[in-house]
Write an enzyme that holds these catalytic residues in place. Structure first.
Site, PDB file in Angstrom:
ATOM      1  N   GLU A 212     -25.288  13.558 -21.470  1.00  0.00           N
ATOM      2  CA  GLU A 212     -24.369  13.751 -22.593  1.00  0.00           C
ATOM      3  C   GLU A 212     -25.020  13.301 -23.894  1.00  0.00           C
ATOM      4  OE1 GLU A 212     -19.815  13.133 -21.460  1.00  0.00           O
ATOM      5  OE2 GLU A 212     -21.062  11.500 -20.704  1.00  0.00           O
ATOM      6  N   GLU A 213     -25.671  12.167 -23.863  1.00  0.00           N
ATOM      7  CA  GLU A 213     -26.312  11.630 -25.055  1.00  0.00           C
ATOM      8  C   GLU A 213     -27.334  12.628 -25.609  1.00  0.00           C
ATOM      9  OE1 GLU A 213     -28.467   7.449 -26.494  1.00  0.00           O
ATOM     10  OE2 GLU A 213     -27.965   7.778 -24.374  1.00  0.00           O
ATOM     11  N   GLY A 214     -28.132  13.219 -24.723  1.00  0.00           N
ATOM     12  CA  GLY A 214     -29.121  14.191 -25.162  1.00  0.00           C
ATOM     13  C   GLY A 214     -28.498  15.478 -25.670  1.00  0.00           C
TER      14      GLY A 214
END
Length: 498
Positions: A168-170
Site C-alpha cells: 500500500e505504501e508503495g
C-alpha cells in the site's frame, strides 16, 4: 391615418422588438457555452504519516464542488510531530497519543470551524509499527488505541488509525506522484479531459527509515501476482509492479552495518567503521544496536555492553561492506531479480525518488539530477573527508546525520544500480525530488484520495455553462423583451375606447 391605425402600428412595432429581443437572448444562450465560475468553497482532509523515525500530519484542501471529480487537491500545511515515531512509545503508549496534540491543534486553527466536523482524518502507520507488531502485538494495539483516543477528542471526522502494508505504501506513493503531475488525466486547451499515454506515468522510489519501496508500470506482464497492484482511475486500468523491502530503510540499514561490524570484531577495543569519517567516534551499547528484528543478536549478548566505533573513512571498503548486506548473490543467474531473491521486471520510464533518497542526495548536492559517474565521484570524495573538516563546513548538521551520509550514499547507489538495475542511461531518468506542484511527495495524498473517492474510476463528464458576458447579454435582451411587452400592453390599454 386614424388613431386606431397608429395604435396598431405602435403595438405591432413593440411586439416585433419584444420578439426580436427574445430571439437574440435565445441565440446567445445556445451559441456560446463555456465553463461556469462559482464562488469557491473548500473541503479538507488530513493524514498522519506515522513513520519509523517521526510522525507528520498532512492537511489537504480541495474545492467542494469538485468532490468525486477532477478538482486538484492541494496541500494546505505540513506539521512535523515533535519526538520519535509512535512505535518508540511501546513502553509508554499514552505518550504516543499525546505527541499528536500539537499538530492536531495546528490543524484545528487552519481549518474553518464550520468545516471541521466533516473533515476526515486518517492515521497510517508504516514500517516502524510493522516491526513492533512482529515483536509485540499487544504493545502495538495499545499504541494504536491511545492514538485513536487522542484523535477522537478533536472535532474532526476520524476515519481510523491502522498499520498499512508495504505494498500500500508503495502504490499510494505512485498514485500521489502521478496525480500531482497530471499523468492520469489532463484538461486540454480544447476544453476536454484527455488521458495521457501510459508512457508518461512515473515510477516511485521511496526510502523510509525502516523500509524501501519501488513501484512502476512495466512494459511486460507481471509474473509474480503478489507484486502486482491494479487500479481503475478516470476510466483507465493501471497495473503496476510494487514491492516493499522491510528492514531496508535507511535507519535500519545503517544499523545493519553496525551489527555486522560488531559480529566481525571484538568489542573490547574500538571497532573500525569504514563508512564513518576518519576522526569520528561513536560510543553506544549492544542494546541500542540490536533493538529490532532486522538484526540478529550475537552470542553472547549483553544489552548493557559498551561498544565504540572508530571511523576510518575508506570509501572502497564502505562500498564493499554495503554490498554484502544487500544480498545480491541471491539473484545470481536470475535476470528478473533485484536482491534477496525478489522478482522484479526490468525498470523502464522515468522515476521520482523521494524521502531519504532525496534528503541524502540533496545534502550531497546531487539532487534533483546528476549523472551516475558524477554521483559515484561525489560520494567517494565525501567519504574520503575527515570528521574535523566536515564539522567546519556543516556546523549545524546533526552528528547522527552527518556521520551517515557516506554509508547512505553508497547504499542508494547499490540499491538503484546493483539491485534495481538502473544503468548509466536509465539513471538519467531518475529525479530526486521532495515536492511536486508544491506538495510533499509520499503515500499520504494517494491514501486520502483513495479512501475519500476523490479520484473517480470513470472519466469525468463535461459540464457546460455560460460565460459571464454572454449571460449578461442574454439577461439584457430578456429584460428588454419583457419591458417592451409591458409597454405594448400599456399602449393598447390607453388607446382602447372607454
Amino acid at each position: 391615418m386614424g388613431k386606431l391605425t397608429v395604435q396598431r402600428y405602435v403595438t405591432g412595432a413593440l411586439a416585433g422588438v419584444a420578439v426580436g429581443s427574445g430571439v437574440i437572448a435565445l441565440i446567445l444562450s445556445l451559441v456560446k457555452i463555456t465553463s461556469v465560475t462559482l464562488p469557491p468553497s473548500f473541503k479538507y482532509g488530513m493524514v498522519f504519516d506515522a513513520g519509523s523515525t517521526h510522525t507528520s500530519l498532512f492537511v489537504y484542501k480541495w474545492l467542494a464542488d469538485k468532490e468525486n471529480g477532477t478538482g486538484l487537491v492541494t496541500q494546505l500545511l505540513l506539521c512535523d510531530v515533535d519526538g520519535p515515531g509512535i512505535s518508540s512509545y511501546s513502553s509508554d503508549p499514552p505518550r504516543a497519543g499525546q505527541s499528536l496534540r500539537s499538530c492536531l491543534d495546528t490543524a484545528a486553527a487552519a481549518i474553518p470551524s464550520e468545516r471541521q466536523r466533516e473533515s476526515p482524518v486518517y492515521l497510517g502507520a508504516t514500517a516502524g509499527m510493522r516491526l513492533l507488531e512482529m515483536q509485540s502485538p499487544v504493545e502495538t494495539e495499545q499504541v494504536l488505541a491511545e492514538v485513536r483516543n487522542t484523535i477522537r477528542s478533536y472535532p474532526f471526522d476520524f476515519q481510523g488509525a491502522r498499520i498499512i502494508s508495504g505494498a500500500e505504501e508503495g502504490a499510494y506513493g505512485w498514485i500521489t506522484i502521478n496525480y500531482l503531475l497530471s499523468s492520469f488525466i489532463k484538461f486540454s486547451y480544447e476544453g476536454k479531459w484527455k488521458h495521457p499515454k501510459n508512457g508518461n506515468l512515473l515510477g516511485a522510489l521511496d526510502l523510509g527509515g525502516a523500509s524501501t519501496q519501488i513501484t512502476f508500470a512495466p512494459k511486460e506482464q507481471i509474473k509474480d501476482k503478489q507484486s502486482e497492484a491494479s487500479f481503475r482511475l478516470y476510466g483507465y486500468e493501471h497495473t503496476v509492479y510494487t514491492h516493499s523491502f522491510l528492514c531496508y530503510g535507511k535507519e535500519q540499514f545503517m544499523n545493519k552495518i553496525l551489527a555486522k561490524l560488531v559480529k566481525e570484531h571484538s568489542i573490547s577495543s574500538p571497532v573500525p567503521h569504514p563508512c564513518f569519517p576518519a576522526g569520528y567516534q561513536l560510543n553506544t551499547t549492544l542494546g541500542d544496536i540490536f533493538t529490532s528484528p532486522c538484526t540478529s543478536k550475537p552470542e553472547p549478548y549483553t544489552p548493557a555492553s559498551a561498544v565504540t566505533f572508530k571511523g576510518s573513512g575508506t570509501p572502497a571498503q564502505c562500498e564493499a561492506l554495503v554490498k554484502t548486506l544487500v544480498n545480491l548473490s541471491a539473484c545470481t543467474g536470475k535476470p528478473e531479480c533485484s536482491f534477496d531473491g525478489v522478482y522484479q521486471p526490468p525498470v523502464q520510464g522515468s522515476y521520482f525518488a523521494f524521502a531519504a533518497f532525496f534528503y541524502t542526495f540533496d545534502f550531497l548536492k546531487l539532487a534533483p539530477q546528476s549523472t551516475l559517474d558524477v554521483t559515484r565521484r561525489t560520494i567517494a570524495a565525501f567519504c574520503s573527508r575527515d570528521w574535523k573538516s566536515l564539522k567546519v563546513e556543516f556546523p549545524s548538521e546533526k552528528d547522527s546525520r552527518l556521520r551517515e551520509y557516506c554509508g547512505a550514499g553508497y547504499y542508494i547507489t547499490t540499491l538503484l544500480v546493483d539491485a534495481y538495475k538502473f544503468d548509466n542511461q536509465s539513471w538519467n531518468n531518475i529525479v530526486f525530488q521532495k515536492k511536486a506542484d508544491d506538495t510533499d511527495i509520499g503515500w499520504t495524498l494517494g491514501y486520502m484520495l483513495n479512501l475519500t473517492n476523490l479520484i473517480p474510476s470513470e472519466a469525468p463528464p463535461e459540464v457546460k455553462g455560460h460565460d459571464y458576458d454572454v449571460w449578461i447579454g442574454s439577461l439584457f435582451f430578456i429584460v428588454l423583451a419583457i419591458a417592451v411587452c409591458l409597454l405594448a400592453i400599456a399602449v393598447q390599454c390607453l388607446g382602447s375606447p372607454d
